[in-house]
Design a protein around this motif. Structure first.
Motif, mmCIF file in Angstrom:
data_model
loop_
_atom_site.group_PDB
_atom_site.id
_atom_site.type_symbol
_atom_site.label_atom_id
_atom_site.label_comp_id
_atom_site.label_asym_id
_atom_site.label_seq_id
_atom_site.Cartn_x
_atom_site.Cartn_y
_atom_site.Cartn_z
ATOM 1 N N GLY A 16 0.818 -1.198 0.000
ATOM 2 C CA GLY A 16 0.000 0.000 0.000
ATOM 3 C C GLY A 16 0.854 1.251 0.000
ATOM 4 N N PHE A 17 0.185 2.391 0.083
ATOM 5 C CA PHE A 17 0.865 3.677 0.027
ATOM 6 C C PHE A 17 0.209 4.661 0.984
ATOM 7 N N LEU A 18 1.035 5.534 1.548
ATOM 8 C CA LEU A 18 0.554 6.691 2.286
ATOM 9 C C LEU A 18 0.749 7.872 1.351
ATOM 10 N N LEU A 29 -3.764 3.987 0.881
ATOM 11 C CA LEU A 29 -4.283 3.191 -0.233
ATOM 12 C C LEU A 29 -3.672 1.806 -0.182
ATOM 13 N N ASP A 30 -4.433 0.790 -0.585
ATOM 14 C CA ASP A 30 -3.811 -0.520 -0.742
ATOM 15 C C ASP A 30 -3.177 -0.573 -2.126
ATOM 16 N N ALA A 34 -7.459 1.045 -3.533
ATOM 17 C CA ALA A 34 -8.654 1.201 -2.706
ATOM 18 C C ALA A 34 -8.290 2.032 -1.483
ATOM 19 N N VAL A 35 -9.113 2.997 -1.136
ATOM 20 C CA VAL A 35 -8.849 3.845 0.025
ATOM 21 C C VAL A 35 -9.157 3.057 1.292
ATOM 22 N N LEU A 36 -8.163 2.937 2.158
ATOM 23 C CA LEU A 36 -8.319 2.207 3.413
ATOM 24 C C LEU A 36 -8.623 3.140 4.576
ATOM 25 N N GLY A 37 -8.210 4.392 4.474
ATOM 26 C CA GLY A 37 -8.455 5.350 5.548
ATOM 27 C C GLY A 37 -7.831 6.690 5.257
ATOM 28 N N THR A 38 -8.235 7.696 6.014
ATOM 29 C CA THR A 38 -7.662 9.035 5.897
ATOM 30 C C THR A 38 -7.323 9.548 7.288
ATOM 31 N N ARG A 55 2.651 3.880 11.963
ATOM 32 C CA ARG A 55 2.083 2.693 12.605
ATOM 33 C C ARG A 55 0.615 2.460 12.260
ATOM 34 N N ALA A 56 -0.226 3.480 12.336
ATOM 35 C CA ALA A 56 -1.652 3.313 12.037
ATOM 36 C C ALA A 56 -1.864 2.980 10.556
ATOM 37 N N SER A 57 -1.081 3.600 9.692
ATOM 38 C CA SER A 57 -1.199 3.346 8.253
ATOM 39 C C SER A 57 -0.813 1.913 7.915
ATOM 40 N N VAL A 58 0.272 1.451 8.509
ATOM 41 C CA VAL A 58 0.741 0.094 8.243
ATOM 42 C C VAL A 58 -0.259 -0.932 8.773
ATOM 43 N N LYS A 59 -0.890 -0.658 9.910
ATOM 44 C CA LYS A 59 -1.896 -1.578 10.442
ATOM 45 C C LYS A 59 -3.066 -1.733 9.470
#
Length: 76
Positions: A16-18, A29-30, A34-38, A55-59
């Protein structure tokens, strides 16, 4: 306008990517876009720096990758 793109890895692969297009929010994004979160600056930046805490992004990316692997195994 400024951009930030950080690949996020899981099991030694880019999963994924931040991403940030300043002044927008930070987006996770994965690998399939696909958007996983903001996140807002207050939620993701390390205090008194401009460095994001990953950390939160990687989770989010790990959870997405695990769910896809479980789904693929159950279809076999």
């Amino acid at each position: 306008m400024a951009y930030f793109l950080k690949p996020l890895t899981y099991n030694s692969q880019v999963a994924g990517f931040l991403v940030r297009s300043y002044p927008s929010q930070w987006t996770v994004l994965d690998a399939q876009s696909a958007v996983l979160g903001t996140f807002t600056d207050a939620e993701i930046l390390v205090p008194r720096t401009n460095t994001p805490d990953l950390r939160a992004s990687v989770k989010l990316v790990q959870k997405s990758a695990d769910e896809k692997a479980i789904q693929a195994r159950s279809m076999q």
